[in-house]
Design a protein around this motif. Sequence first.
Motif, PDB file in Angstrom:
ATOM      1  N   VAL A 163      -5.433 -11.690   3.772  1.00  0.00           N
ATOM      2  CA  VAL A 163      -4.600 -11.165   2.685  1.00  0.00           C
ATOM      3  C   VAL A 163      -4.357  -9.682   2.949  1.00  0.00           C
ATOM      4  N   ASP A 164      -3.099  -9.278   2.846  1.00  0.00           N
ATOM      5  CA  ASP A 164      -2.688  -7.902   3.117  1.00  0.00           C
ATOM      6  C   ASP A 164      -2.011  -7.343   1.869  1.00  0.00           C
ATOM      7  N   ALA A 165      -1.827  -6.019   1.830  1.00  0.00           N
ATOM      8  CA  ALA A 165      -1.138  -5.372   0.717  1.00  0.00           C
ATOM      9  C   ALA A 165      -0.591  -4.030   1.193  1.00  0.00           C
ATOM     10  N   PHE A 166       0.341  -3.486   0.412  1.00  0.00           N
ATOM     11  CA  PHE A 166       0.929  -2.174   0.694  1.00  0.00           C
ATOM     12  C   PHE A 166       0.456  -1.230  -0.392  1.00  0.00           C
ATOM     13  N   CYS A 167      -0.544  -0.424  -0.072  1.00  0.00           N
ATOM     14  CA  CYS A 167      -1.119   0.517  -1.037  1.00  0.00           C
ATOM     15  C   CYS A 167      -0.455   1.871  -0.816  1.00  0.00           C
ATOM     16  N   GLU A 168       0.474   2.202  -1.711  1.00  0.00           N
ATOM     17  CA  GLU A 168       1.275   3.412  -1.508  1.00  0.00           C
ATOM     18  C   GLU A 168       1.977   3.749  -2.815  1.00  0.00           C
ATOM     19  N   ASN A 169       2.465   4.975  -2.920  1.00  0.00           N
ATOM     20  CA  ASN A 169       3.161   5.383  -4.137  1.00  0.00           C
ATOM     21  C   ASN A 169       4.380   4.512  -4.423  1.00  0.00           C
ATOM     22  N   ILE A 170       5.045   4.018  -3.384  1.00  0.00           N
ATOM     23  CA  ILE A 170       6.180   3.127  -3.575  1.00  0.00           C
ATOM     24  C   ILE A 170       5.768   1.665  -3.471  1.00  0.00           C
ATOM     25  N   GLY A 171       4.457   1.429  -3.372  1.00  0.00           N
ATOM     26  CA  GLY A 171       3.938   0.074  -3.302  1.00  0.00           C
ATOM     27  C   GLY A 171       3.037  -0.216  -4.488  1.00  0.00           C
ATOM     28  N   PHE A 172       1.741  -0.379  -4.210  1.00  0.00           N
ATOM     29  CA  PHE A 172       0.790  -0.734  -5.261  1.00  0.00           C
ATOM     30  C   PHE A 172      -0.367   0.251  -5.264  1.00  0.00           C
ATOM     31  N   THR A 173      -0.928   0.472  -6.459  1.00  0.00           N
ATOM     32  CA  THR A 173      -1.985   1.452  -6.631  1.00  0.00           C
ATOM     33  C   THR A 173      -3.293   0.932  -6.041  1.00  0.00           C
ATOM     34  N   GLN A 209       0.280   5.524   4.873  1.00  0.00           N
ATOM     35  CA  GLN A 209       1.478   5.707   5.699  1.00  0.00           C
ATOM     36  C   GLN A 209       2.300   6.911   5.233  1.00  0.00           C
ATOM     37  N   LEU A 210       2.475   7.044   3.917  1.00  0.00           N
ATOM     38  CA  LEU A 210       3.346   8.077   3.359  1.00  0.00           C
ATOM     39  C   LEU A 210       2.589   9.114   2.542  1.00  0.00           C
ATOM     40  N   SER A 211       1.369   8.796   2.155  1.00  0.00           N
ATOM     41  CA  SER A 211       0.547   9.706   1.364  1.00  0.00           C
ATOM     42  C   SER A 211      -0.898   9.230   1.480  1.00  0.00           C
ATOM     43  N   ASN A 212      -1.800   9.995   0.917  1.00  0.00           N
ATOM     44  CA  ASN A 212      -3.212   9.618   0.986  1.00  0.00           C
ATOM     45  C   ASN A 212      -3.694   9.132  -0.376  1.00  0.00           C
ATOM     46  N   LEU A 213      -3.703   7.814  -0.554  1.00  0.00           N
ATOM     47  CA  LEU A 213      -4.243   7.213  -1.779  1.00  0.00           C
ATOM     48  C   LEU A 213      -5.657   6.686  -1.563  1.00  0.00           C
ATOM     49  N   HIS A 214      -6.259   7.019  -0.425  1.00  0.00           N
ATOM     50  CA  HIS A 214      -7.610   6.577  -0.080  1.00  0.00           C
ATOM     51  C   HIS A 214      -7.694   5.053   0.047  1.00  0.00           C
ATOM     52  N   GLY A 215      -6.581   4.463   0.484  1.00  0.00           N
ATOM     53  CA  GLY A 215      -6.555   3.017   0.669  1.00  0.00           C
ATOM     54  C   GLY A 215      -7.451   2.547   1.789  1.00  0.00           C
ATOM     55  N   ALA A 216      -7.584   3.333   2.859  1.00  0.00           N
ATOM     56  CA  ALA A 216      -8.418   2.910   3.981  1.00  0.00           C
ATOM     57  C   ALA A 216      -9.881   2.788   3.559  1.00  0.00           C
ATOM     58  N   ALA A 217     -10.352   3.752   2.754  1.00  0.00           N
ATOM     59  CA  ALA A 217     -11.731   3.677   2.261  1.00  0.00           C
ATOM     60  C   ALA A 217     -11.913   2.459   1.355  1.00  0.00           C
ATOM     61  N   LEU A 218     -10.904   2.168   0.539  1.00  0.00           N
ATOM     62  CA  LEU A 218     -10.952   0.970  -0.300  1.00  0.00           C
ATOM     63  C   LEU A 218     -11.008  -0.282   0.559  1.00  0.00           C
ATOM     64  N   ALA A 219     -10.177  -0.335   1.579  1.00  0.00           N
ATOM     65  CA  ALA A 219     -10.187  -1.494   2.468  1.00  0.00           C
ATOM     66  C   ALA A 219     -11.550  -1.662   3.123  1.00  0.00           C
ATOM     67  N   ALA A 220     -12.121  -0.556   3.579  1.00  0.00           N
ATOM     68  CA  ALA A 220     -13.432  -0.619   4.221  1.00  0.00           C
ATOM     69  C   ALA A 220     -14.501  -1.111   3.258  1.00  0.00           C
ATOM     70  N   GLU A 221     -14.359  -0.763   1.993  1.00  0.00           N
ATOM     71  CA  GLU A 221     -15.305  -1.233   0.973  1.00  0.00           C
ATOM     72  C   GLU A 221     -15.362  -2.758   0.934  1.00  0.00           C
TER      73      GLU A 221
END
Length: 390
Positions: A198-208, A232-244
């Motif tokens: 399962v994948d997602a787009f975590c970004e200001n123009i995507g999902f929080t 990709q476009l900003s730092n929402l700390h998605g990578a750390a969330l993914a690693a969690e």
Amino acid sequence: MRIATLRADAPGLGYIERGAVGAVEGNIAFVGPAADAPDAKEIIDCHGRWATPGLIDCHTHLIHGGNRAREFEMRLEGASYEEIARAGGGIISTMKATRAASEAELVASALPRLDALIAEGVTTIEVKSGYGLDPGTEIRMLRAARRLGAERLVRVETSFLGAHALPPEFAGDADGYIAMLCEEVIPQVAASGLADAVDAFCENIGFTPEQTRRLFEAATRFELPVKLHAEQLSNLHGAALAAEFGALSADHLEYLDEDGITAMARVGTVATLLPGAYYFMRETNLPPIEGLRRAGVPIALATDCNPGTSPLTSLLLVMNMGATLFRLTVAECLAGVTRNAARALGLGNRIGTIEAGKSCDLAIWDIESPAELAYRMGFNPLHARIWSGQ
């Protein structure tokens, strides 16, 4: 032949001069000096050519309807993203074309793109959904992706990317859309066996991040691995969330920070870099390559083949872009489309290196040095491709 095994425990690229690879029932049974090879029923002389693992494209959006060439033209003429969107462009344009296409039409339109990758030695490819944005079309996209593996001798891994963008039916209600994905679609996808992750787009123009977390919690309940379009476009700390959530990979990462790098390193999440999108979108913020290196985060490379931001079907060009744009070494580029790409798909124990017990997926090249694979642009030196011993 000369072999670059790409084994992680071997120096350099794991070179073997005057080597041989033996296969039994599609799997590698021997790799080593030709003088030590066991007797074989059939011998194929590669006449001194180089062999590498079959290439792996670990991030694509290969299945979709239509194209966005007109939008590309409009951008060149000075149109803004908002103007293109008002004219009916953007992801909604691809969504409409994808919803209107039958499963057979989606397969037929994807095959030329797949064939271009296969012609360059690709033996495994990941394909995402994400342009249907309704349950029926998302499932249809995943079925079409699975059919690619029946149409060609290639291994196809699939990712459910329902959380790619907000469809018009849920305008202003992203939470409601995520709830629908979690409560209705992910259970269907899991029961059908159509998705491997399962994948997602975590970004200001995507999902929080909060919405992404709910999606990952649902995926975890159904024992589906996760991966993420992040930073990709900003730092929402998605990578750390993914690693969690022990994500297989976090992809793009132009705005990744040290905390994200540390989190990824801690759990072994692969950093999948997508230089085609970086180039096509004229980005200027480079992924933190040195930080990833220092932390020992595995780096993969992929085409991100998609109609809007990376209409690219060449992993050889991706390697060149990885070297020229991101300053990766030749060894990093080759590992990025073999060993580390396999890890990004959770398949590191089956493919990605040339060693006994793994699938006999090979690319045989007319080259003098593996550096040529990252050095040339628009030139394909593939001599032969072997998939599962065939």
